[in-house]
Design an enzyme around this catalytic site. Structure first.
Site, PDB file in Angstrom:
ATOM      1  N   ASP A  42       0.863  -1.182   0.000  1.00  0.00           N
ATOM      2  CA  ASP A  42       0.000   0.000   0.000  1.00  0.00           C
ATOM      3  C   ASP A  42       0.899   1.231   0.000  1.00  0.00           C
ATOM      4  O   ASP A  42       2.104   1.133   0.245  1.00  0.00           O
ATOM      5  CB  ASP A  42      -0.883  -0.013   1.260  1.00  0.00           C
ATOM      6  CG  ASP A  42      -1.753   1.227   1.358  1.00  0.00           C
ATOM      7  OD1 ASP A  42      -2.456   1.526   0.378  1.00  0.00           O
ATOM      8  OD2 ASP A  42      -1.724   1.917   2.394  1.00  0.00           O
ATOM      9  N   SER A  43       0.276   2.383  -0.202  1.00  0.00           N
ATOM     10  CA  SER A  43       1.027   3.640  -0.161  1.00  0.00           C
ATOM     11  C   SER A  43       1.488   3.979   1.254  1.00  0.00           C
ATOM     12  O   SER A  43       2.323   4.857   1.428  1.00  0.00           O
ATOM     13  CB  SER A  43       0.143   4.758  -0.699  1.00  0.00           C
ATOM     14  OG  SER A  43      -1.073   4.794   0.027  1.00  0.00           O
ATOM     15  N   CYS A  95      -3.796  -1.084  -1.953  1.00  0.00           N
ATOM     16  CA  CYS A  95      -4.111   0.329  -2.184  1.00  0.00           C
ATOM     17  C   CYS A  95      -5.115   0.469  -3.328  1.00  0.00           C
ATOM     18  O   CYS A  95      -4.867  -0.031  -4.433  1.00  0.00           O
ATOM     19  CB  CYS A  95      -2.812   1.043  -2.535  1.00  0.00           C
ATOM     20  SG  CYS A  95      -2.982   2.784  -2.852  1.00  0.00           S
ATOM     21  N   GLU A 131      -5.716   9.162   9.770  1.00  0.00           N
ATOM     22  CA  GLU A 131      -4.344   8.994  10.278  1.00  0.00           C
ATOM     23  C   GLU A 131      -4.118   9.808  11.548  1.00  0.00           C
ATOM     24  O   GLU A 131      -3.264   9.484  12.364  1.00  0.00           O
ATOM     25  CB  GLU A 131      -3.334   9.336   9.185  1.00  0.00           C
ATOM     26  CG  GLU A 131      -3.413   8.302   8.080  1.00  0.00           C
ATOM     27  CD  GLU A 131      -2.229   8.265   7.144  1.00  0.00           C
ATOM     28  OE1 GLU A 131      -1.209   8.911   7.412  1.00  0.00           O
ATOM     29  OE2 GLU A 131      -2.341   7.567   6.116  1.00  0.00           O
ATOM     30  N   CYS A 173     -11.315   3.235  -0.606  1.00  0.00           N
ATOM     31  CA  CYS A 173      -9.999   3.716  -0.168  1.00  0.00           C
ATOM     32  C   CYS A 173      -9.668   2.942   1.107  1.00  0.00           C
ATOM     33  O   CYS A 173     -10.560   2.685   1.930  1.00  0.00           O
ATOM     34  CB  CYS A 173     -10.050   5.209   0.105  1.00  0.00           C
ATOM     35  SG  CYS A 173      -8.567   5.858   0.901  1.00  0.00           S
ATOM     36  N   HIS A 212      -8.451   3.598   3.875  1.00  0.00           N
ATOM     37  CA  HIS A 212      -8.713   4.190   5.200  1.00  0.00           C
ATOM     38  C   HIS A 212     -10.188   4.184   5.596  1.00  0.00           C
ATOM     39  O   HIS A 212     -10.507   4.287   6.776  1.00  0.00           O
ATOM     40  CB  HIS A 212      -8.221   5.636   5.231  1.00  0.00           C
ATOM     41  CG  HIS A 212      -6.736   5.781   5.162  1.00  0.00           C
ATOM     42  ND1 HIS A 212      -5.982   5.288   4.116  1.00  0.00           N
ATOM     43  CD2 HIS A 212      -5.859   6.360   6.013  1.00  0.00           C
ATOM     44  CE1 HIS A 212      -4.711   5.574   4.325  1.00  0.00           C
ATOM     45  NE2 HIS A 212      -4.610   6.231   5.471  1.00  0.00           N
TER      46      HIS A 212
HETATM   47  N1  DGL Z   1      -4.059   3.821   0.129  1.00  0.00           N
HETATM   48  C1  DGL Z   1      -4.710   4.866  -0.628  1.00  0.00           C
HETATM   49  C2  DGL Z   1      -5.944   4.278  -1.328  1.00  0.00           C
HETATM   50  O1  DGL Z   1      -6.503   3.279  -0.923  1.00  0.00           O
HETATM   51  C3  DGL Z   1      -5.086   6.045   0.227  1.00  0.00           C
HETATM   52  C4  DGL Z   1      -3.909   6.877   0.684  1.00  0.00           C
HETATM   53  C5  DGL Z   1      -3.172   7.526  -0.472  1.00  0.00           C
HETATM   54  O2  DGL Z   1      -3.688   8.479  -1.100  1.00  0.00           O
HETATM   55  O3  DGL Z   1      -2.083   7.075  -0.763  1.00  0.00           O
HETATM   56  O4  DGL Z   1      -6.371   4.806  -2.317  1.00  0.00           O
END
Ligand code: DGL
Length: 283
Positions: A22-23, A85, A164, A196, A198
């Site tokens: 993931d990011s 992600c 976060e 997403c 989160h």
């Molecule tokens: N992990 C990203 C997503 O699910 C969210 C956070 C980001 O913008 O990197 O799209």
């Protein structure tokens, strides 16, 4: 003789870990579902905490980052990869899957499939990062399965920093959610995809605003289910027989390992004692 060698190779592959990336920290919502639903599977997680967020980056960069991470995960001898992600799944999965000789699963296909199964009135909402919504990847997956379904997308970029910050039930987050969702909820949708990583962490707040008539789809959960089916189909599922003495879960990041550990411990049913920092630009 050959058959035995082949069988033992397959058994070795079954014991290998799943690579999840993931990011940043958000993909831990997918890890959490894999831990709960496939408890015998070992996991190597990479969170790109130095380059987060992906949600506002170009496709070119998200593809480059994803390729580097996949190269790193391959050095860990993973048997399959999960792109946790949503943004990377939307922008990079097509490009990266062509070069791979192991299975790779993104979160968008499983989330889209569940939305198609869930909707009765064929009106589906999707919330996600700016890049995910702009790419219309969820729309394409959904409409490939049922062209009559109308998809309404809404980018909700402030949700990521609010989550976060740990403001999961805060009145500020609720007000932000109200503003983001009000127009979408007037579209008479009966299904809403939390597109997403989160967003499952503020599910109860979104649920409260959306009401009982809207079914929420969590792609993290659907992805863990899909991964289980895929491993079974490919005879790659870990039986747990050889897990004793092996590290079940390993966490790697590109920056701020300590902060990552704190967040991980707040959401995982597992005590993360360390996250290792690596230089992802080397891969
Ligand atoms: N992990 C990203 C997503 O699910 C969210 C956070 C980001 O913008 O990197 O799209």
């Amino acid at each position: 003789m050959d058959i035995n060698i082949e069988e033992s190779r397959t058994a070795d592959r079954r014991d290998a870990p799943i690579g999840v990336f993931d990011s940043g920290v958000g993909g831990l919502t997918v890890v959490r579902e894999i831990m709960r639903n496939l408890p015998e599977e070992r996991i190597v997680y990479f969170g790109d905490t130095a380059r987060v967020p992906y949600g506002s980056k170009s496709q070119e960069n998200v593809i480059r980052f994803s390729e580097q991470i996949i190269h790193f995960l391959q050095t860990q001898d993973v048997k399959a990869i999960v792109v946790a992600c949503n943004t990377a799944s939307a922008l990079a999965l097509d490009a990266v899957e062509q070069e791979l000789d192991i299975p790779i699963v993104g979160v968008i296909g499983p989330g889209a499939r569940m939305a198609v199964e869930s909707t009765k009135n064929k009106r589906v909402g999707v919330i996600g990062t700016e890049s995910t919504i702009r790419s219309r990847t969820y729309d394409r997956f959904i409409q490939a399965l049922d062209s009559e379904i109308v998809v309404f997308g809404k980018a909700c970029p402030l949700f990521v920093p609010l989550v976060e910050e740990g403001w999961l039930k805060d009145s500020v987050t609720e007000e932000v959610a109200r503003r983001y969702l009000s127009e979408l909820l007037r579209k008479d949708i009966d299904t809403l995809i939390l597109g997403c990583t989160h967003y499952p962490l503020i599910r109860s707040l979104i649920e409260k605003l959306a009401g009982d008539q809207v079914h929420l789809v969590n792609p993290a959960y659907e992805t863990a289910q899909e991964l289980g089916r895929l491993l079974e189909r490919m005879n790659l599922q870990n039986t747990g027989e050889h897990n004793a003495g092996r590290e079940m879960y390993q966490f790697y990041v590109s920056d701020a390992a300590e902060k990552f550990g704190e967040f991980a411990n707040s959401i995982l049913p597992y005590d993360v004692t360390r996250a290792r920092k690596i230089n992802i630009e080397e891969y």
